[in-house]
Design a protein around this motif. Structure first.
Motif, PDB file in Angstrom:
ATOM      1  N   THR A   1       0.801  -1.167  -0.132  1.00 27.55           N
ATOM      2  CA  THR A   1      -0.055   0.023   0.110  1.00 27.55           C
ATOM      3  C   THR A   1       0.646   1.191   0.261  1.00 27.55           C
ATOM      4  N   ASP A   2       2.063   1.172   0.534  1.00 28.12           N
ATOM      5  CA  ASP A   2       2.933   2.544   0.742  1.00 28.12           C
ATOM      6  C   ASP A   2       2.003   3.769   1.206  1.00 28.12           C
ATOM      7  N   GLY A   3       0.957   3.420   2.022  1.00 25.49           N
ATOM      8  CA  GLY A   3       0.515   4.577   2.760  1.00 25.49           C
ATOM      9  C   GLY A   3      -0.682   4.770   1.774  1.00 25.49           C
ATOM     10  N   ARG A   4      -0.889   4.159   0.636  1.00 26.26           N
ATOM     11  CA  ARG A   4      -2.147   4.629  -0.357  1.00 26.26           C
ATOM     12  C   ARG A   4      -3.232   3.384  -0.175  1.00 26.26           C
ATOM     13  N   THR A   5      -4.563   3.793  -0.619  1.00 26.97           N
ATOM     14  CA  THR A   5      -5.511   2.863  -0.715  1.00 26.97           C
ATOM     15  C   THR A   5      -5.480   2.037  -1.845  1.00 26.97           C
ATOM     16  N   ILE A   6      -5.585   0.977  -1.763  1.00 26.96           N
ATOM     17  CA  ILE A   6      -5.550   0.158  -2.982  1.00 26.96           C
ATOM     18  C   ILE A   6      -6.788  -0.638  -3.225  1.00 26.96           C
ATOM     19  N   ASP A   7      -7.212  -1.084  -4.349  1.00 31.72           N
ATOM     20  CA  ASP A   7      -8.177  -1.799  -4.715  1.00 31.72           C
ATOM     21  C   ASP A   7      -8.267  -2.948  -3.918  1.00 31.72           C
ATOM     22  N   ASP A   8      -9.343  -3.776  -3.583  1.00 31.30           N
ATOM     23  CA  ASP A   8      -9.528  -5.010  -2.878  1.00 31.30           C
ATOM     24  C   ASP A   8      -9.163  -6.246  -3.786  1.00 31.30           C
ATOM     25  N   ARG A   9      -9.099  -5.890  -5.007  1.00 32.05           N
ATOM     26  CA  ARG A   9      -9.062  -7.050  -5.960  1.00 32.05           C
ATOM     27  C   ARG A   9      -7.704  -6.717  -7.010  1.00 32.05           C
ATOM     28  N   ILE A  10      -6.994  -7.710  -7.152  1.00 34.75           N
ATOM     29  CA  ILE A  10      -5.850  -7.945  -8.094  1.00 34.75           C
ATOM     30  C   ILE A  10      -6.041  -8.769  -9.090  1.00 34.75           C
TER      31      ILE A  10
ATOM     32  N   ARG B   1       1.596 -15.084  -1.573  1.00 39.35           N
ATOM     33  CA  ARG B   1       2.855 -14.866  -0.977  1.00 39.35           C
ATOM     34  C   ARG B   1       3.078 -13.391  -0.777  1.00 39.35           C
ATOM     35  N   ALA B   2       2.854 -12.720  -1.805  1.00 41.26           N
ATOM     36  CA  ALA B   2       3.116 -11.431  -2.005  1.00 41.26           C
ATOM     37  C   ALA B   2       2.115 -10.595  -0.722  1.00 41.26           C
ATOM     38  N   LEU B   3       0.961 -11.105  -0.863  1.00 44.60           N
ATOM     39  CA  LEU B   3      -0.072 -10.248   0.326  1.00 44.60           C
ATOM     40  C   LEU B   3       0.417 -10.631   1.757  1.00 44.60           C
ATOM     41  N   THR B   4       0.786 -12.123   1.852  1.00 48.50           N
ATOM     42  CA  THR B   4       1.104 -12.288   3.152  1.00 48.50           C
ATOM     43  C   THR B   4       2.158 -11.462   3.607  1.00 48.50           C
ATOM     44  N   ALA B   5       3.347 -11.441   2.688  1.00 50.32           N
ATOM     45  CA  ALA B   5       4.560 -10.573   3.065  1.00 50.32           C
ATOM     46  C   ALA B   5       4.403  -9.047   3.360  1.00 50.32           C
ATOM     47  N   ALA B   6       3.226  -8.576   2.667  1.00 48.39           N
ATOM     48  CA  ALA B   6       2.841  -7.065   2.883  1.00 48.39           C
ATOM     49  C   ALA B   6       1.746  -7.110   3.884  1.00 48.39           C
ATOM     50  N   GLY B   7       1.764  -8.147   4.619  1.00 52.36           N
ATOM     51  CA  GLY B   7       0.864  -8.221   6.041  1.00 52.36           C
ATOM     52  C   GLY B   7      -0.646  -8.034   5.820  1.00 52.36           C
ATOM     53  N   ARG B   8      -1.033  -8.400   4.342  1.00 52.24           N
ATOM     54  CA  ARG B   8      -2.522  -8.640   4.194  1.00 52.24           C
ATOM     55  C   ARG B   8      -3.084  -9.935   4.290  1.00 52.24           C
ATOM     56  N   THR B   9      -4.170 -10.083   4.465  1.00 50.59           N
ATOM     57  CA  THR B   9      -4.707 -11.443   4.839  1.00 50.59           C
ATOM     58  C   THR B   9      -5.986 -11.810   3.835  1.00 50.59           C
ATOM     59  N   VAL B  10      -5.678 -12.838   3.023  1.00 51.87           N
ATOM     60  CA  VAL B  10      -6.846 -13.002   2.302  1.00 51.87           C
ATOM     61  C   VAL B  10      -8.151 -13.270   2.802  1.00 51.87           C
ATOM     62  N   ASP B  11      -9.268 -13.182   2.279  1.00 52.84           N
ATOM     63  CA  ASP B  11     -10.558 -13.350   3.097  1.00 52.84           C
ATOM     64  C   ASP B  11     -10.659 -12.506   4.001  1.00 52.84           C
ATOM     65  N   ARG B  12      -9.708 -11.607   4.549  1.00 52.76           N
ATOM     66  CA  ARG B  12     -10.099 -10.658   5.748  1.00 52.76           C
ATOM     67  C   ARG B  12      -9.902  -9.145   4.881  1.00 52.76           C
ATOM     68  N   ASP B  13      -8.502  -9.117   4.391  1.00 49.68           N
ATOM     69  CA  ASP B  13      -8.305  -7.701   3.804  1.00 49.68           C
ATOM     70  C   ASP B  13      -8.666  -7.798   2.266  1.00 49.68           C
ATOM     71  N   VAL B  14      -8.678  -8.716   1.578  1.00 46.04           N
ATOM     72  CA  VAL B  14      -8.945  -8.798   0.247  1.00 46.04           C
ATOM     73  C   VAL B  14      -9.159 -10.404  -0.115  1.00 46.04           C
ATOM     74  N   GLN B  15      -9.779 -10.218  -1.309  1.00 43.72           N
ATOM     75  CA  GLN B  15     -10.356 -11.387  -1.802  1.00 43.72           C
ATOM     76  C   GLN B  15      -9.358 -11.817  -3.069  1.00 43.72           C
ATOM     77  N   LEU B  16      -9.179 -13.357  -3.328  1.00 50.23           N
ATOM     78  CA  LEU B  16      -8.170 -13.749  -4.255  1.00 50.23           C
ATOM     79  C   LEU B  16      -8.891 -14.835  -4.951  1.00 50.23           C
TER      80      LEU B  16
END
Length: 108
Positions: free
Chosen positions: A11-20, A34-49
């Motif tokens: 995010t680098d302090g910015r809001t990102i879309d919850d879908r890639i 893996r990238a989401l996990t490394a960035a501290g984001r959780t699938v099914d909580r923060d984003v859908q994948l």
């Protein structure tokens, strides 16, 4: 993990879309996971994948990744059969066929 994948999920302090969205091979979604996990984001909580390709990597991920199974082998066989039927003049040229695909919903 590629630099571009890491950039997409940070995010680098910015809001990102919850879908890639990326319609590429089976290995892409696990890399994004893996990238989401490394960035501290959780699938099914923060984003859908979800993936446009199903396979072992999407079924066995942690968490498992929702995927569309387009059944490419069956699609290929049906396409060849249709083409052969048209070329042999057993099937009208304007024949339409439906191809069945499956959504394998995983997660919440």
């Amino acid at each position: 993990m590629s630099t571009s994948t890491a950039h997409c999920v940070s995010t680098d302090g910015r809001t990102i879309d919850d879908r890639i969205r990326a319609a590429v091979g089976e290995c892409a979604a696990p890399g994004v996971l893996r990238a989401l996990t490394a960035a501290g984001r959780t699938v099914d909580r923060d984003v859908q994948l979800a993936s446009c390709v199903d396979g072992v990597a999407t079924r066995t991920g942690n968490p498992p990744i929702t995927a569309i199974d387009l059944r490419p082998a069956a699609y290929g066989v049906a396409g060849v059969n249709l083409l052969c039927g048209i070329l042999a003049e057993r099937v009208p040229r304007d024949t339409l066929r439906r191809h069945v695909w499956v959504l394998n919903a995983r997660g919440r």
